[in-house]
Design an enzyme around this catalytic site. Structure first.
Site, PDB file in Angstrom:
ATOM      1  N   ASP A 299       0.738  -1.162  -0.061  1.00  0.00           N
ATOM      2  CA  ASP A 299      -0.044  -0.167  -0.155  1.00  0.00           C
ATOM      3  C   ASP A 299       1.056   1.275   0.073  1.00  0.00           C
ATOM      4  O   ASP A 299       0.453   2.355   0.243  1.00  0.00           O
ATOM      5  CB  ASP A 299      -1.045   0.083   1.269  1.00  0.00           C
ATOM      6  CG  ASP A 299      -2.047  -0.775   1.274  1.00  0.00           C
ATOM      7  OD1 ASP A 299      -2.541  -1.123  -0.066  1.00  0.00           O
ATOM      8  OD2 ASP A 299      -3.225  -0.948   1.964  1.00  0.00           O
TER       9      ASP A 299
ATOM     10  N   ASP B  74      -7.412  -7.728  13.448  1.00  0.00           N
ATOM     11  CA  ASP B  74      -6.961  -8.943  13.822  1.00  0.00           C
ATOM     12  C   ASP B  74      -7.898  -9.535  15.196  1.00  0.00           C
ATOM     13  O   ASP B  74      -8.387 -10.851  14.944  1.00  0.00           O
ATOM     14  CB  ASP B  74      -5.566  -8.765  14.311  1.00  0.00           C
ATOM     15  CG  ASP B  74      -5.088  -7.566  14.880  1.00  0.00           C
ATOM     16  OD1 ASP B  74      -6.112  -6.957  15.666  1.00  0.00           O
ATOM     17  OD2 ASP B  74      -4.098  -7.260  15.331  1.00  0.00           O
TER      18      ASP B  74
END
Length: 527
Positions: A130, A283
């Site tokens: 990214d 997560d």
């Protein structure tokens, strides 16, 4: 003339007495009750923390005594080569490496992933870049091409935007057509370096236990000795991995995924709806949702993966904001969903809500700052409120000693660790409240800066900077303000007090000043 002076002096004395009476009434009617209520709440939270630490201490001792290793709790057999079916005996594994402008460390994770001892035709390495810096993107792409020319099945993936940050990148990566042939996905952040046998030690848990969704490895740190701040972080994270994760895995088969150095069963990810970017702890979000569907997790403490600790104070503060704000925000979003869930036991729901979220992710941060940073100093100025010795001395000492079991080599730094953690509790408490209230910086995601091998070259820039600019970059006003408050309370207690809190207050004030002036961690000026 003398009469006028006398009248003026008497008038001034009367006004002073009246103001004194008013301030005393305000203190009795408002300040004392508020402080007593605050003290009571802090005492309750301190007891909650104490019970939690003792409970985990008992469990971890039992785990060690009875040898409850994951290989004994679950079926585990190494995958053996089969001449008839060849490499088909090995499941297809996807390796995801998300990164963002990781100039200093991108080679580490890519090189380590390409060095995994797994059949080359049974593994796909996916670099999810990214980066917004075109130069860094070119370097990462060239590194991928270099390994591809060596016969490694590596894919370089980019996207047009950073929507969803890391969660968005992982989610888009899972949609690639070639991922359909994979059964498991291992995730490594850009500074993580798994050992070659990583997959050989983790994948057998999935192969022989269909109820397992996640195998999490332990982090170890290549730069823990770099500076005082990295030593302090090592103590906190060692306790997290050696105690908190081990207890969760051994008792309820639930713990929070650490976002990296772990392997997921892809079917489990798809079943619970994939990656979500509603918080900055994608997560943990995935782990909670999978747990509520009945999936089990395994923590493999004997499997260690090298990583890098943030060594600049700025990077560490940004990381701690995300790690404190995200869980609190996720707790707000998922509390009722956990309560209403019917697929897991009542005790597991209590563990997730009370122990995992409430005590560790909310109470721990808020209680530490408000008790040691506000309530104790304020009672020095308001002697009508008395703190029991067990709360001010005994409980904190026991909790501190229990925290020290994770890093015995740093036992001599325990006192400094307490002062350091108390200062950081300021930012953690603020971030926790932001997460609970969904305010301000709730969804702010700043990638933790890694220095890697580029540390020396960055430090060389220091000599080129304007001294005034360097001072401005170092100053942290909030820490300095709290430090000034603690210093004033210490002076007041020394001259007028009765409980001798001034010893602690002076030391804590110094800790706030040191961190407020930026004299902690490695200082790398902005370039």
């Amino acid at each position: 003339m003398n009469n006028q002076m006398d009248r003026f002096q008497r008038s001034s004395n009367d006004i002073g007495e009246q103001l004194g009476l008013i301030s005393n009434e305000i203190k009795i009617l408002f300040i004392v009750p508020i402080l007593k209520i605050s003290l009571f709440l802090c005492l309750v939270m301190s007891v909650m923390l104490f019970i939690e630490r003792v409970y985990m201490g008992i469990v971890i001792v039992l785990v060690k005594v009875f040898g409850r290793k994951p290989e004994k709790r679950y079926k585990w057999e190494s995958i053996k080569d089969d001449l008839e079916i060849g490499n088909s005996a090995y499941p297809m594994v996807l390796i995801q490496i998300p990164m963002f402008n990781e100039k200093e460390v991108y080679k580490l994770s890519i090189g380590a992933a390409c060095g995994l001892s797994w059949p080359s035709d049974r593994i796909i390495i996916q670099v999810l870049d990214d980066s917004t810096d075109s130069t860094i993107k070119e370097l990462v792409e060239l590194e991928c091409e270099r390994w591809a020319n060596k016969g490694i099945n590596i894919k370089y993936e980019i996207r047009d935007n950073r929507t969803g940050y890391k969660a968005g990148a992982l989610k888009l990566g899972m949609k690639r057509s070639y991922v359909k042939q994979c059964e498991y996905v291992a995730i490594f952040d850009a500074d993580f370096q798994p050992e070659p046998d990583f997959l050989r030690r983790t994948i057998p848990f999935f192969v022989h236990n269909p109820e397992i969704a996640l195998v999490q490895a332990r982090w170890i740190f290549v730069n823990s000795n770099e500076c005082f701040m990295t030593r302090m972080q090592e103590m906190s994270l060692d306790y997290h991995f050696k105690v908190e994760q081990e207890v969760g895995s051994s008792t309820y088969a639930f713990f929070g995924f650490n976002g990296t150095a772990g392997v997921w069963r892809i079917a489990a990810i798809n079943e619970v709806g994939g990656w979500k970017d509603r918080t900055t702890v994608e997560d943990m979000d995935l782990a909670v949702r999978a747990s509520l569907r009945g999936w089990k997790f395994v923590y493999l403490g004997s499997l260690k993966v090298k990583s890098e600790l943030p060594s600049t104070f700025k990077a560490f503060r940004n990381q701690q904001h995300r790690w404190s704000c995200g869980p609190a925000n996720l707790f707000r979003k998922m509390a009722m969903e956990i309560i209403r869930n019917k697929k897991v036991t009542l005790w597991k729901k209590i563990y997730v809500i009370y122990s995992f979220f409430l005590v560790r992710k909310v109470v721990a941060h808020i209680a530490t700052f408000f008790f040691y940073g506000i309530v104790i100093p304020t009672t020095v100025l308001v002697p009508e409120v008395d703190i029991p010795k067990w709360a001010a001395v005994y409980l904190p000492c026991i909790i501190t000693l229990l925290n020290a079991v994770g890093t015995p080599r740093s036992l001599h730094l325990l006192f400094f660790w307490v002062l350091f953690e108390n200062v950081m509790s300021l930012h953690r408490a603020k971030a926790t409240l932001i997460g609970l209230l969904e305010a301000g910086r709730v969804n702010e995601w700043i990638v933790t800066e890694k220095l890697g091998d580029g540390l020396k070259s960055k430090l060389d820039i220091k000599t080129l900077k304007n001294p005034i600019s360097r001072i401005r970059e170092r100053l942290h006003l909030v820490e300095l303000m709290v430090g000034a408050f603690l210093f004033y309370c210490a002076c007041y207690d020394l001259t007028h007090g009765k409980n001798q809190f001034f010893i602690y207050l002076y030391l804590q004030a110094v800790a706030y000043f040191i961190m407020g002036f930026g004299y902690v961690g490695t200082f790398v000026p902005n370039t």
